[in-house]
Design a protein around this motif. Structure first.
Motif, PDB file in Angstrom:
ATOM      1  N   LEU A   1     -44.995 162.964  15.046  1.00  0.00           N
ATOM      2  CA  LEU A   1     -43.357 162.542  15.694  1.00  0.00           C
ATOM      3  C   LEU A   1     -42.412 163.700  15.928  1.00  0.00           C
ATOM      4  O   LEU A   1     -42.496 164.365  15.009  1.00  0.00           O
ATOM      5  CB  LEU A   1     -43.198 161.736  13.837  1.00  0.00           C
ATOM      6  N   ASP A   2     -41.945 162.594  16.957  1.00  0.00           N
ATOM      7  CA  ASP A   2     -40.845 163.783  17.127  1.00  0.00           C
ATOM      8  C   ASP A   2     -39.483 164.172  15.489  1.00  0.00           C
ATOM      9  O   ASP A   2     -39.478 163.200  15.686  1.00  0.00           O
ATOM     10  CB  ASP A   2     -40.722 163.595  18.539  1.00  0.00           C
ATOM     11  N   THR A   3     -39.380 165.146  16.248  1.00  0.00           N
ATOM     12  CA  THR A   3     -37.770 165.435  15.366  1.00  0.00           C
ATOM     13  C   THR A   3     -37.181 164.729  16.054  1.00  0.00           C
ATOM     14  O   THR A   3     -36.656 166.096  17.043  1.00  0.00           O
ATOM     15  CB  THR A   3     -37.875 166.723  14.363  1.00  0.00           C
TER      16      THR A   3
ATOM     17  N   LEU B   1     -34.882 175.881  14.526  1.00  0.00           N
ATOM     18  CA  LEU B   1     -36.496 174.959  14.788  1.00  0.00           C
ATOM     19  C   LEU B   1     -37.528 175.900  14.408  1.00  0.00           C
ATOM     20  O   LEU B   1     -37.576 176.761  13.339  1.00  0.00           O
ATOM     21  CB  LEU B   1     -36.643 175.946  16.084  1.00  0.00           C
ATOM     22  N   PRO B   2     -39.133 175.782  14.389  1.00  0.00           N
ATOM     23  CA  PRO B   2     -39.959 175.852  13.444  1.00  0.00           C
ATOM     24  C   PRO B   2     -40.088 177.385  13.657  1.00  0.00           C
ATOM     25  O   PRO B   2     -40.416 178.272  12.741  1.00  0.00           O
ATOM     26  CB  PRO B   2     -41.133 175.574  14.159  1.00  0.00           C
TER      27      PRO B   2
ATOM     28  N   SER C   1     -45.410 169.731  15.325  1.00  0.00           N
ATOM     29  CA  SER C   1     -46.815 170.010  15.615  1.00  0.00           C
ATOM     30  C   SER C   1     -47.124 170.910  16.958  1.00  0.00           C
ATOM     31  O   SER C   1     -48.302 171.522  16.308  1.00  0.00           O
ATOM     32  CB  SER C   1     -47.608 168.527  15.187  1.00  0.00           C
ATOM     33  N   ASP C   2     -46.860 170.343  17.959  1.00  0.00           N
ATOM     34  CA  ASP C   2     -47.142 171.206  18.926  1.00  0.00           C
ATOM     35  C   ASP C   2     -45.768 172.354  19.450  1.00  0.00           C
ATOM     36  O   ASP C   2     -46.242 173.306  20.552  1.00  0.00           O
ATOM     37  CB  ASP C   2     -46.885 170.215  20.153  1.00  0.00           C
TER      38      ASP C   2
ATOM     39  N   LYS D   1     -47.617 175.856  20.181  1.00  0.00           N
ATOM     40  CA  LYS D   1     -48.392 175.834  21.807  1.00  0.00           C
ATOM     41  C   LYS D   1     -47.562 175.388  22.917  1.00  0.00           C
ATOM     42  O   LYS D   1     -47.391 176.013  24.284  1.00  0.00           O
ATOM     43  CB  LYS D   1     -49.149 174.340  21.696  1.00  0.00           C
ATOM     44  N   GLU D   2     -46.237 174.934  22.120  1.00  0.00           N
ATOM     45  CA  GLU D   2     -45.081 175.004  23.813  1.00  0.00           C
ATOM     46  C   GLU D   2     -43.466 175.343  22.915  1.00  0.00           C
ATOM     47  O   GLU D   2     -43.559 173.825  22.013  1.00  0.00           O
ATOM     48  CB  GLU D   2     -45.635 173.923  24.609  1.00  0.00           C
ATOM     49  N   ARG D   3     -43.362 175.509  23.014  1.00  0.00           N
ATOM     50  CA  ARG D   3     -41.275 175.663  22.656  1.00  0.00           C
ATOM     51  C   ARG D   3     -40.905 174.842  23.627  1.00  0.00           C
ATOM     52  O   ARG D   3     -40.528 175.029  24.607  1.00  0.00           O
ATOM     53  CB  ARG D   3     -41.521 176.858  22.294  1.00  0.00           C
ATOM     54  N   GLU D   4     -40.496 173.854  23.801  1.00  0.00           N
ATOM     55  CA  GLU D   4     -39.047 172.556  24.331  1.00  0.00           C
ATOM     56  C   GLU D   4     -38.806 171.615  23.809  1.00  0.00           C
ATOM     57  O   GLU D   4     -38.868 171.621  22.265  1.00  0.00           O
ATOM     58  CB  GLU D   4     -40.687 172.561  24.862  1.00  0.00           C
ATOM     59  N   VAL D   5     -37.698 171.699  23.861  1.00  0.00           N
ATOM     60  CA  VAL D   5     -37.185 170.741  23.341  1.00  0.00           C
ATOM     61  C   VAL D   5     -36.172 170.398  24.227  1.00  0.00           C
ATOM     62  O   VAL D   5     -35.783 170.227  25.373  1.00  0.00           O
ATOM     63  CB  VAL D   5     -35.441 171.323  22.394  1.00  0.00           C
ATOM     64  N   ASN D   6     -35.543 168.648  23.574  1.00  0.00           N
ATOM     65  CA  ASN D   6     -34.897 167.660  24.972  1.00  0.00           C
ATOM     66  C   ASN D   6     -33.455 167.616  24.647  1.00  0.00           C
ATOM     67  O   ASN D   6     -33.208 167.726  23.554  1.00  0.00           O
ATOM     68  CB  ASN D   6     -35.942 166.241  25.129  1.00  0.00           C
ATOM     69  N   LEU D   7     -32.255 167.877  25.262  1.00  0.00           N
ATOM     70  CA  LEU D   7     -31.558 167.844  25.073  1.00  0.00           C
ATOM     71  C   LEU D   7     -30.873 166.972  25.850  1.00  0.00           C
ATOM     72  O   LEU D   7     -30.731 166.303  26.739  1.00  0.00           O
ATOM     73  CB  LEU D   7     -30.596 168.987  25.163  1.00  0.00           C
ATOM     74  N   SER D   8     -29.368 165.657  24.693  1.00  0.00           N
ATOM     75  CA  SER D   8     -28.934 165.035  25.504  1.00  0.00           C
ATOM     76  C   SER D   8     -27.148 165.786  25.268  1.00  0.00           C
ATOM     77  O   SER D   8     -27.062 165.477  23.721  1.00  0.00           O
ATOM     78  CB  SER D   8     -28.925 163.435  25.740  1.00  0.00           C
ATOM     79  N   GLY D   9     -26.522 165.768  25.809  1.00  0.00           N
ATOM     80  CA  GLY D   9     -25.177 166.727  25.094  1.00  0.00           C
ATOM     81  C   GLY D   9     -24.924 168.037  25.617  1.00  0.00           C
ATOM     82  O   GLY D   9     -25.203 168.607  26.079  1.00  0.00           O
TER      83      GLY D   9
END
Length: 298
Positions: free
Chosen positions: A94-96, A110-111, A129-130, A133-141
């Motif tokens: 699940l996404d945090t 972050l992890p 969990s990913d 494998k891939e350091r990625e975040v989604n940002l709004s704001g």
């Protein structure tokens, strides 16, 4: 023929060949044989066949109940384990999500020990969990990032993507506004499928769908980290929108050009001081009614 009749006739040696074959197909055939052998040890000349039969049937029925009970118990355990596994899988994939409200900021680690300061009315989403494998975040704001060295790091917004390898930068994505400022390292900003590289002090700004050239950023970090919003030649409507977001109020404009450019700042800690900061330079009057403020041009 009923099961009990087969057992009774077998016990009295009255089974014919066809019945014997049916008896051998009973699910508890082996248990019956073992029980019969055990009972033979206790037989005497006054052996009561009917009583023995009752004992065997009671033992078998008891055994079946226990077997059924154990079966149900095992099924329950299996069900619980399945649920636990499903919950574990669900929660680990699940996404945090971190979300800030009006007048609220938060700090996120972050992890990989990269850190994020999240400004008011913003949302940050990533998957633990990913992460390796891939350091990625989604940002709004809006958020200020300090990225630990490692594999490529991506910040995705609905307007553009920011890619870095270990640096400090600020990303602000609002309605019709997308800004990235590099404070340290090297930042790549992808917008409309084209990447722009930013060095320390460089600023990338898209306003109302247009690229806006800007002078170098001299500060070492964004001003909002110190509870202050700063603007350099931005439309007044952007100032008002940010003001409303920081203070949780509504502002009405009367006889004011919302597209006029504004350079200046306002504090997040004192409403009256903040109001003077955005009105006095433009000779604007203001009045307050509950959570609504009216700004009126001269």
């Amino acid at each position: 023929m009923e099961r009990e009749q087969l057992i009774s006739k077998w016990f009295n040696n009255e089974l014919n060949d066809q019945e014997l074959e049916a008896f051998k197909k009973l699910e508890d055939y082996n248990d019956l044989i073992q029980l019969n052998q055990a009972l033979q040890t206790f037989k005497s000349e006054e052996y009561d066949t009917a009583e023995a039969l009752d004992q065997v049937l009671n033992t078998i029925n008891s055994s079946k109940k226990e077997t059924g009970s154990w079966t149900k118990y095992i099924i329950r355990i299996a069900a619980v384990l399945a649920i636990c596994f499903s919950l574990y899988y669900y929660t680990t994939t699940l996404d945090t999500t971190y979300t800030t409200d009006i007048s609220e900021k938060t700090y996120v680690e972050l992890p990989d020990q990269s850190t994020v300061n999240l400004n008011t009315k913003s949302t940050l989403v990533f998957n633990k969990s990913d992460w390796k494998k891939e350091r990625e975040v989604n940002l709004s704001g809006e958020a200020f990032f300090k990225v630990a060295k490692g594999s490529s790091f991506h910040v995705k917004t609905k307007t553009g993507i920011v890619t870095v390898y270990g640096t400090q930068f600020n990303v602000k994505q609002r309605e019709q506004f997308f800004e990235v400022i590099c404070y340290e390292g090297l930042v790549g900003v992808t917008y409309n499928s084209q990447e722009t590289k930013l060095k320390p002090g460089d600023r990338f700004l898209i306003l109302d769908g247009k690229f806006i050239a800007n002078e170098k950023e001299k500060n070492l970090e964004p001003s909002w980290l110190n509870d202050e919003s700063t603007f350099k030649s931005l439309p007044y409507k952007q100032v008002i929108t940010e003001f409303e977001r920081q203070y949780g109020i509504t502002i009405n404009l009367v006889n004011i050009d919302e597209n006029q450019l504004f350079t200046g700042s306002f504090t997040h800690t004192n409403l009256d001081v903040a109001l003077k900061s955005i009105t006095v330079p433009l000779h604007i009057n203001y009045s307050k009614t509950n959570n609504t403020i009216t700004l009126k041009g001269e």
